[in-house]
Design a protein around this motif. Structure first.
Motif, PDB file in Angstrom:
ATOM      1  N   ALA A 180      13.230  26.108  94.721  1.00  0.00           N
ATOM      2  CA  ALA A 180      13.981  24.868  93.952  1.00  0.00           C
ATOM      3  C   ALA A 180      12.762  23.653  93.511  1.00  0.00           C
ATOM      4  O   ALA A 180      13.010  23.061  92.413  1.00  0.00           O
ATOM      5  CB  ALA A 180      14.832  24.292  94.766  1.00  0.00           C
ATOM      6  N   GLY A 181      11.986  23.567  94.160  1.00  0.00           N
ATOM      7  CA  GLY A 181      10.983  22.438  93.712  1.00  0.00           C
ATOM      8  C   GLY A 181       9.784  23.060  93.017  1.00  0.00           C
ATOM      9  O   GLY A 181       8.660  22.392  92.534  1.00  0.00           O
ATOM     10  N   ALA A 182       9.567  24.481  92.683  1.00  0.00           N
ATOM     11  CA  ALA A 182       8.600  24.890  91.923  1.00  0.00           C
ATOM     12  C   ALA A 182       8.710  24.633  90.438  1.00  0.00           C
ATOM     13  O   ALA A 182       9.937  24.372  90.097  1.00  0.00           O
ATOM     14  CB  ALA A 182       8.599  26.439  92.074  1.00  0.00           C
ATOM     15  N   TRP A 183       7.447  24.892  89.763  1.00  0.00           N
ATOM     16  CA  TRP A 183       7.561  24.691  88.234  1.00  0.00           C
ATOM     17  C   TRP A 183       7.739  25.851  87.650  1.00  0.00           C
ATOM     18  O   TRP A 183       7.237  26.869  88.217  1.00  0.00           O
ATOM     19  CB  TRP A 183       6.173  24.093  87.692  1.00  0.00           C
ATOM     20  CG  TRP A 183       5.695  22.389  88.459  1.00  0.00           C
ATOM     21  CD1 TRP A 183       5.283  22.415  89.450  1.00  0.00           C
ATOM     22  CD2 TRP A 183       6.410  21.430  87.929  1.00  0.00           C
ATOM     23  NE1 TRP A 183       4.978  21.023  89.608  1.00  0.00           N
ATOM     24  CE2 TRP A 183       5.893  20.457  88.711  1.00  0.00           C
ATOM     25  CE3 TRP A 183       7.349  21.144  86.842  1.00  0.00           C
ATOM     26  CZ2 TRP A 183       6.211  19.056  88.349  1.00  0.00           C
ATOM     27  CZ3 TRP A 183       7.565  20.127  86.442  1.00  0.00           C
ATOM     28  CH2 TRP A 183       7.111  18.662  87.361  1.00  0.00           C
ATOM     29  N   PRO A 184       8.224  26.129  86.222  1.00  0.00           N
ATOM     30  CA  PRO A 184       8.332  27.432  85.688  1.00  0.00           C
ATOM     31  C   PRO A 184       7.165  28.220  85.694  1.00  0.00           C
ATOM     32  O   PRO A 184       7.049  29.535  85.799  1.00  0.00           O
ATOM     33  CB  PRO A 184       8.795  27.209  84.348  1.00  0.00           C
ATOM     34  CG  PRO A 184       9.529  25.763  84.469  1.00  0.00           C
ATOM     35  CD  PRO A 184       8.902  25.036  85.780  1.00  0.00           C
ATOM     36  N   ARG A 185       6.070  27.538  85.752  1.00  0.00           N
ATOM     37  CA  ARG A 185       4.746  28.182  85.647  1.00  0.00           C
ATOM     38  C   ARG A 185       4.359  29.212  86.647  1.00  0.00           C
ATOM     39  O   ARG A 185       3.703  29.943  86.674  1.00  0.00           O
ATOM     40  CB  ARG A 185       3.492  27.533  84.961  1.00  0.00           C
ATOM     41  CG  ARG A 185       3.186  26.348  86.072  1.00  0.00           C
ATOM     42  CD  ARG A 185       2.108  25.487  85.576  1.00  0.00           C
ATOM     43  NE  ARG A 185       1.583  24.448  86.519  1.00  0.00           N
ATOM     44  CZ  ARG A 185       2.307  23.166  86.583  1.00  0.00           C
ATOM     45  NH1 ARG A 185       3.154  23.004  85.500  1.00  0.00           N
ATOM     46  NH2 ARG A 185       1.999  22.472  87.224  1.00  0.00           N
ATOM     47  N   GLU A 186       4.917  28.668  87.925  1.00  0.00           N
ATOM     48  CA  GLU A 186       4.755  29.354  89.257  1.00  0.00           C
ATOM     49  C   GLU A 186       5.497  30.618  89.483  1.00  0.00           C
ATOM     50  O   GLU A 186       5.123  31.279  90.714  1.00  0.00           O
ATOM     51  CB  GLU A 186       5.047  28.241  90.307  1.00  0.00           C
ATOM     52  CG  GLU A 186       3.848  27.050  90.143  1.00  0.00           C
ATOM     53  CD  GLU A 186       4.168  25.791  91.169  1.00  0.00           C
ATOM     54  OE1 GLU A 186       3.126  25.245  91.399  1.00  0.00           O
ATOM     55  OE2 GLU A 186       5.458  25.564  91.375  1.00  0.00           O
ATOM     56  N   LEU A 187       6.347  30.748  88.562  1.00  0.00           N
ATOM     57  CA  LEU A 187       7.312  31.889  88.947  1.00  0.00           C
ATOM     58  C   LEU A 187       6.936  33.204  88.025  1.00  0.00           C
ATOM     59  O   LEU A 187       6.236  32.980  87.110  1.00  0.00           O
ATOM     60  CB  LEU A 187       8.802  31.704  88.658  1.00  0.00           C
ATOM     61  CG  LEU A 187       9.711  30.407  88.929  1.00  0.00           C
ATOM     62  CD1 LEU A 187      10.990  30.384  88.317  1.00  0.00           C
ATOM     63  CD2 LEU A 187       9.450  30.344  90.684  1.00  0.00           C
ATOM     64  N   SER A 188       7.143  34.450  88.894  1.00  0.00           N
ATOM     65  CA  SER A 188       6.874  35.608  88.107  1.00  0.00           C
ATOM     66  C   SER A 188       8.018  35.900  87.004  1.00  0.00           C
ATOM     67  O   SER A 188       8.966  35.199  86.637  1.00  0.00           O
ATOM     68  CB  SER A 188       7.001  36.995  89.092  1.00  0.00           C
ATOM     69  OG  SER A 188       8.571  36.784  89.545  1.00  0.00           O
ATOM     70  N   GLY A 189       7.638  36.940  86.130  1.00  0.00           N
ATOM     71  CA  GLY A 189       8.779  36.925  84.899  1.00  0.00           C
ATOM     72  C   GLY A 189      10.204  37.193  85.739  1.00  0.00           C
ATOM     73  O   GLY A 189      11.057  36.659  84.980  1.00  0.00           O
ATOM     74  N   GLY A 190      10.303  38.286  86.469  1.00  0.00           N
ATOM     75  CA  GLY A 190      11.477  38.450  87.071  1.00  0.00           C
ATOM     76  C   GLY A 190      12.164  37.388  87.742  1.00  0.00           C
ATOM     77  O   GLY A 190      13.408  37.046  87.754  1.00  0.00           O
ATOM     78  N   MET A 191      11.430  36.218  88.682  1.00  0.00           N
ATOM     79  CA  MET A 191      11.756  35.083  89.094  1.00  0.00           C
ATOM     80  C   MET A 191      12.231  34.240  88.054  1.00  0.00           C
ATOM     81  O   MET A 191      13.467  33.372  88.265  1.00  0.00           O
ATOM     82  CB  MET A 191      10.813  34.578  89.930  1.00  0.00           C
ATOM     83  CG  MET A 191      10.611  35.401  91.254  1.00  0.00           C
ATOM     84  SD  MET A 191       9.031  34.845  92.169  1.00  0.00           S
ATOM     85  CE  MET A 191       9.482  33.356  92.629  1.00  0.00           C
ATOM     86  N   ALA A 192      11.733  34.119  87.099  1.00  0.00           N
ATOM     87  CA  ALA A 192      12.260  33.186  85.864  1.00  0.00           C
ATOM     88  C   ALA A 192      13.259  33.633  85.360  1.00  0.00           C
ATOM     89  O   ALA A 192      14.190  32.803  84.829  1.00  0.00           O
ATOM     90  CB  ALA A 192      11.029  33.030  84.794  1.00  0.00           C
ATOM     91  N   GLN A 193      13.688  34.900  85.043  1.00  0.00           N
ATOM     92  CA  GLN A 193      15.076  35.373  84.538  1.00  0.00           C
ATOM     93  C   GLN A 193      15.883  35.050  85.661  1.00  0.00           C
ATOM     94  O   GLN A 193      17.074  34.802  85.203  1.00  0.00           O
ATOM     95  CB  GLN A 193      14.858  36.732  84.035  1.00  0.00           C
ATOM     96  CG  GLN A 193      15.983  37.256  83.408  1.00  0.00           C
ATOM     97  CD  GLN A 193      15.742  36.508  81.762  1.00  0.00           C
ATOM     98  OE1 GLN A 193      15.583  35.360  81.681  1.00  0.00           O
ATOM     99  NE2 GLN A 193      15.810  37.262  80.816  1.00  0.00           N
TER     100      GLN A 193
END
Length: 257
Positions: A121-134
């Motif tokens: 929840a507190g992460a930035w978008p750049r810290e997520l993988s493609g699947g996690m971002a989706q």
């Protein structure tokens, strides 16, 4: 009930993207829409979402014409489109800023938990993988609790294993409250895994070629012989649509199979 009645779209440059689309989608149904590039699949979703106005025809949801964006209609794009300056919780909550703080926070926590991102929840978008971002994009669409969810090739940019995982995850999310889903995809297999009915589109202008109702039990097995039979049927329909595009042969009448 979602009704698409005689829907056409001509752009100012004269391009006719869609012509005479007529469909009814039942509450809780998953409708897949497949077709080659240029057949108006994404235009159809934007019209259903109220993001564009049709040239002719109308979209009616629960007895009311759709003439602009509505809270009951959620949209998931091909790219996650997360705002890089907002943490994941704030991206998810962005569309429900009008709600009281306590309800907004409760919905956001629940949505993140449903897509398996409670710990991010507190992460930035750049810290997520493609699947996690989706997954975060799915949470953002679901947090408003729409009765209709539109998905424009949401998994096409992902690798095969991640795509399969998110297809299964989407079905699990849908099972919570069973919103109506309309999924646009180039992938026949994806449409068969997810959809109750599959619409195959003709291009230039976009029209309905066939509407298939594969009698496949859920959960669907990609290695089932009947799955393969229907995959080849729909691939044959896509081939017919492609021949029409390149040869200009007469349009086929819409058929249900």
């Amino acid at each position: 009930m979602l009704r698409i009645d005689g829907l056409s779209k001509r752009y100012p440059n004269g391009h006719l993207a869609l012509e005479g689309i007529g469909l009814e989608v039942a509450p809780g149904e998953i409708l897949g829409v497949v077709g080659g590039s240029g057949c108006g699949k994404s235009t159809l979703l934007r019209l259903v979402a109220g993001l564009e106005a049709p040239t002719a025809g109308e979209v009616v949801l629960n007895g009311r014409p759709v003439r602009g964006p509505r809270d009951e209609i959620g949209f998931v794009f091909q790219e996650p489109r997360l705002m890089p300056w907002l943490r994941i919780r704030d991206n998810v909550a962005f569309g429900i800023r009008h709600l009281p703080k306590a309800e907004r926070e409760a919905r956001t926590v629940q949505a993140l938990a449903r897509v398996g991102l409670a710990d991010f929840a507190g992460a930035w978008p750049r810290e997520l993988s493609g699947g996690m971002a989706q997954r975060a994009a799915l949470a953002r669409a679901l947090v408003g609790r729409p009765s209709v969810l539109l998905l424009d090739e949401p998994f096409s940019a992902l690798d095969a294993l991640t795509r399969y995982d998110l297809q299964d995850h989407l079905l699990s999310l849908w099972a919570y409250d069973r919103p109506t889903l309309i999924l646009v995809t180039h992938d026949i297999e994806e449409a068969l895994v997810l959809a109750d009915r599959v619409v195959v589109m003709l291009p230039r202008p976009g029209r309905v070629l066939t509407i298939a109702t594969p009698p496949l039990p859920r959960p669907r097995n990609r290695t089932d012989p009947l799955f393969e039979v229907w995959k080849h049927r729909l691939l044959a329909d896509l081939s017919r649509a492609f021949r029409h595009r390149v040869s200009g042969e007469e349009a086929f009448p819409a058929a249900a199979i």
